[in-house]
Write an enzyme that holds these catalytic residues in place. Sequence first.
Site, short mmCIF file in Angstrom:
data_model
loop_
_atom_site.label_atom_id
_atom_site.label_comp_id
_atom_site.label_asym_id
_atom_site.label_seq_id
_atom_site.Cartn_x
_atom_site.Cartn_y
_atom_site.Cartn_z
N LYS A 130 17.60 2.57 -21.89
CA LYS A 130 16.24 2.80 -22.96
C LYS A 130 16.54 2.93 -24.24
O LYS A 130 18.12 3.06 -24.59
CB LYS A 130 15.82 4.22 -22.68
CG LYS A 130 14.48 3.86 -22.81
CD LYS A 130 13.33 3.27 -21.90
CE LYS A 130 12.22 3.60 -22.59
NZ LYS A 130 10.91 2.82 -22.40
N SER B 23 7.78 -7.36 -15.87
CA SER B 23 9.00 -7.75 -16.70
C SER B 23 10.22 -8.37 -16.40
O SER B 23 10.50 -8.96 -16.53
CB SER B 23 9.97 -6.68 -17.81
OG SER B 23 9.25 -6.33 -18.97
N LYS C 144 13.25 4.45 -11.12
CA LYS C 144 12.32 3.73 -11.02
C LYS C 144 12.41 2.06 -11.06
O LYS C 144 11.32 1.57 -10.65
CB LYS C 144 11.52 3.50 -12.95
CG LYS C 144 9.96 2.15 -13.15
CD LYS C 144 9.61 2.89 -14.73
CE LYS C 144 9.53 4.71 -15.01
NZ LYS C 144 9.38 3.24 -16.28
N LYS D 133 18.20 -2.15 -17.94
CA LYS D 133 16.49 -3.24 -18.42
C LYS D 133 15.81 -1.75 -18.74
O LYS D 133 15.81 -0.64 -18.34
CB LYS D 133 15.88 -3.87 -17.13
CG LYS D 133 14.78 -4.02 -17.31
CD LYS D 133 14.47 -5.64 -18.26
CE LYS D 133 13.62 -5.87 -18.70
NZ LYS D 133 13.02 -5.60 -20.05
N ASN E 257 -1.25 0.90 -25.53
CA ASN E 257 -0.64 -0.43 -24.43
C ASN E 257 -1.40 0.48 -22.71
O ASN E 257 -2.38 0.04 -22.28
CB ASN E 257 0.54 -0.81 -24.61
CG ASN E 257 0.31 -1.93 -23.39
OD1 ASN E 257 1.33 -1.39 -22.48
ND2 ASN E 257 0.28 -3.02 -23.31
N THR F 150 1.28 -2.24 -17.10
CA THR F 150 1.92 -0.80 -17.45
C THR F 150 0.73 -0.05 -16.50
O THR F 150 -0.03 0.24 -15.62
CB THR F 150 2.56 -0.56 -17.65
OG1 THR F 150 3.62 -0.66 -18.58
CG2 THR F 150 2.64 1.13 -17.82
N GLY G 79 8.83 -3.56 -24.94
CA GLY G 79 8.19 -2.61 -25.81
C GLY G 79 8.21 -1.43 -25.21
O GLY G 79 9.27 -0.65 -24.08
N ASP G 80 7.97 -0.48 -25.87
CA ASP G 80 7.70 1.11 -25.35
C ASP G 80 6.49 1.40 -26.45
O ASP G 80 6.51 0.86 -27.44
CB ASP G 80 8.83 1.98 -25.23
CG ASP G 80 8.11 3.17 -25.12
OD1 ASP G 80 8.24 3.53 -23.25
OD2 ASP G 80 8.74 4.37 -24.91
N GLN H 37 14.13 5.69 -15.91
CA GLN H 37 14.45 4.04 -15.23
C GLN H 37 15.07 3.47 -14.68
O GLN H 37 15.30 2.34 -13.49
CB GLN H 37 14.70 3.94 -17.04
CG GLN H 37 14.68 1.58 -16.91
CD GLN H 37 13.06 1.91 -17.48
OE1 GLN H 37 12.36 2.46 -18.14
NE2 GLN H 37 11.99 0.76 -16.85
P1 NDP Z 1 2.16 2.45 -27.20
O1 NDP Z 1 2.66 2.68 -29.20
O2 NDP Z 1 1.08 1.50 -27.43
O3 NDP Z 1 0.60 3.95 -27.73
C1 NDP Z 1 0.58 5.26 -27.38
C2 NDP Z 1 -0.33 5.94 -27.58
O4 NDP Z 1 0.87 7.35 -27.20
C3 NDP Z 1 -1.05 5.98 -28.85
O5 NDP Z 1 -2.53 6.05 -28.46
C4 NDP Z 1 -0.49 7.78 -29.51
O6 NDP Z 1 -1.12 7.78 -30.40
C5 NDP Z 1 0.20 8.43 -28.01
N1 NDP Z 1 0.90 9.13 -29.01
C6 NDP Z 1 2.40 8.93 -29.10
N2 NDP Z 1 3.14 9.86 -29.27
C7 NDP Z 1 2.30 11.01 -29.01
C8 NDP Z 1 2.13 12.21 -29.16
N3 NDP Z 1 3.56 12.92 -29.85
N4 NDP Z 1 2.00 12.84 -29.07
C9 NDP Z 1 0.01 12.13 -28.78
N5 NDP Z 1 0.16 10.97 -28.78
C10 NDP Z 1 1.49 10.41 -28.41
O7 NDP Z 1 3.05 3.34 -26.20
P2 NDP Z 1 2.67 2.66 -25.24
O8 NDP Z 1 1.37 2.69 -23.96
O9 NDP Z 1 3.66 1.36 -23.82
O10 NDP Z 1 3.52 3.80 -24.59
C11 NDP Z 1 3.17 5.21 -23.83
C12 NDP Z 1 3.77 6.00 -22.84
O11 NDP Z 1 3.83 4.83 -21.71
C13 NDP Z 1 4.87 6.26 -23.04
O12 NDP Z 1 5.28 7.34 -22.93
C14 NDP Z 1 5.85 4.78 -22.93
O13 NDP Z 1 6.98 5.12 -22.55
C15 NDP Z 1 4.82 4.69 -21.30
N6 NDP Z 1 5.55 3.65 -20.85
C16 NDP Z 1 4.85 2.62 -21.33
C17 NDP Z 1 5.17 1.22 -20.59
C18 NDP Z 1 4.39 -0.53 -21.40
O14 NDP Z 1 4.83 -0.91 -20.02
N7 NDP Z 1 4.61 -0.02 -22.60
C19 NDP Z 1 5.52 0.57 -19.18
C20 NDP Z 1 6.53 2.36 -18.76
C21 NDP Z 1 5.73 3.35 -19.07
P3 NDP Z 1 -0.19 7.69 -32.25
O15 NDP Z 1 -1.40 5.91 -32.09
O16 NDP Z 1 -1.08 8.97 -33.27
O17 NDP Z 1 0.83 7.43 -31.68
#
Ligand code: NDP
Length: 466
Positions: free
Chosen positions: A139, A398, A127, A103, A253, A222, A178-179, A124
Amino acid sequence: MSVQDVGVMTPSKGQDYVAGLMAEVKAKNPAEPEFHQAVQEVAESLSLVLERHPEYRAHRILERIIEPERVLMFRVPWLDDQGHVQVNRGFRIEMNSAIGPYKGGLRFHPSVNLGILKFLAFEQVFKNSLTTLPMGGGKGGSDFDPKGKSDNEVMRFCQSFMTELARHIGPDTDVPAGDIGVGGREIGFLFGQYKRLRNEFTGVLTGKGLNWGGSLIRPEATGYGCVYFASEMLKTRKQTLEGKVCLVSGSGNVSQYTVEKLLDLGARPVTLSDSNGFIYDEEGIDREKLAWVMELKNVKRGRIQEYTGKFRKAVYTPLDTRIDYNPLWNIRATCAFPSATQNEINVKDAANLIKNGVTVVAEGANMPSMLEATRAFLEARIMYGPAKAANAGGVATSGLEMSQNSMRLSWTREEVDDRLHKIMIAIHSNCYETAEKYGTPGNLVNGANIAGFLKVADAMLDQGLV
Ligand code: NDP
């Protein structure tokens, strides 16, 4: 099989063992610095456990956990809107299935490579173990960049990606979600193609739309979970989030729902960012502003800079790669919620946070703090919630979506939120108590790594050498 039968690696001290293990990890997995970093942090915590439990060393549990059960890497060809052939690389890391089906999310971002996905899959495993639910770790993703692509291009890419992935996943085998770069739109296209190929409507993905098998609260989970975790940390010092100034990075997100829950609990979030820069709104990002950001990011797919055009008092600072720290982490505040991506806080940022009065860091993103930054937080004895505990609410929900799919029913918003909240409380107390039990009270990094490890390790012992 007894301890004697399997040959024990017996370096004299935990430190020697970690050093030996890391030398092997680096030699065997070259050019994967994020994977090395994730393993290093866990191995350091586990040296406390391995000394007390020689059976884990004897059965080489850690050496087995760092080796994925299966790595899939595949070509993803697709046609862009001009009719040109495009080729991306797809991955799925099936890391560990000792306590349940694999997962973990799918990430679509140009930076994606094998090492990054291996670090994420490794994290993961621990976690998912902490969530109290029966889920193994995995992943996946692609170096495809959804930014600037049309909906049709994203759909064609997702269909091609799933055409290969479908043969490897299933509701009892491997359940992606998603991620970064994979939200409701992408999950929809992926699910549609899976259903078409397999001719079955089943819970093979989580984060689905509400009217086709999704769970209420999954999009929020999250961010909400991370704020619940921060509240639990504060509770140990008889404090709450009420009135606290909070720094949030990212604007996707996790960030959006972190801000929403912070507002629910009376805190004042003041920053958001994307990969081009960050905004600082000293007055606070209120509900109206958050709704505007959600529209900007989720519908218009715009840049965070546009915030200052709408809310004039806010200040935008573009990313400056020439400086060796991020000014977002140099703003006076009490709490920080890094929610963008890995390694977004270096040791200088950590020092700035501490200097500016931050006493709570709850990690929404995966591994947002570099190892030296993590050490700085621990040395300063601030309330530090590492990602694998603090952001586990997403995968936990999830897991709740999987349960609802299996039972073919849908729980109410209140019911799912209540379960999520209780899970986050349980994760926090498990980490807190485990840290204490292993002689490092308050160190939730050790608590999370050890508690997550023990459940998986015991299952692996029970299941024999597989
Ligand atoms: P989204 O794609 O919804 O948002 C990602 C955000 O982070 C955007 O604002 C993006 O900006 C920014 N970002 C991504 N890459 C970079 C980078 N290299 N440098 C600077 N800013 C960056 O993703 P999520 O919100 O889902 O995920 C965010 C984090 O949370 C990740 O680390 C993910 O692994 C983690 N996570 C997410 C979960 C989930 O349920 N979605 C669960 C657990 C952890 P831009 O638009 O400019 O790329």
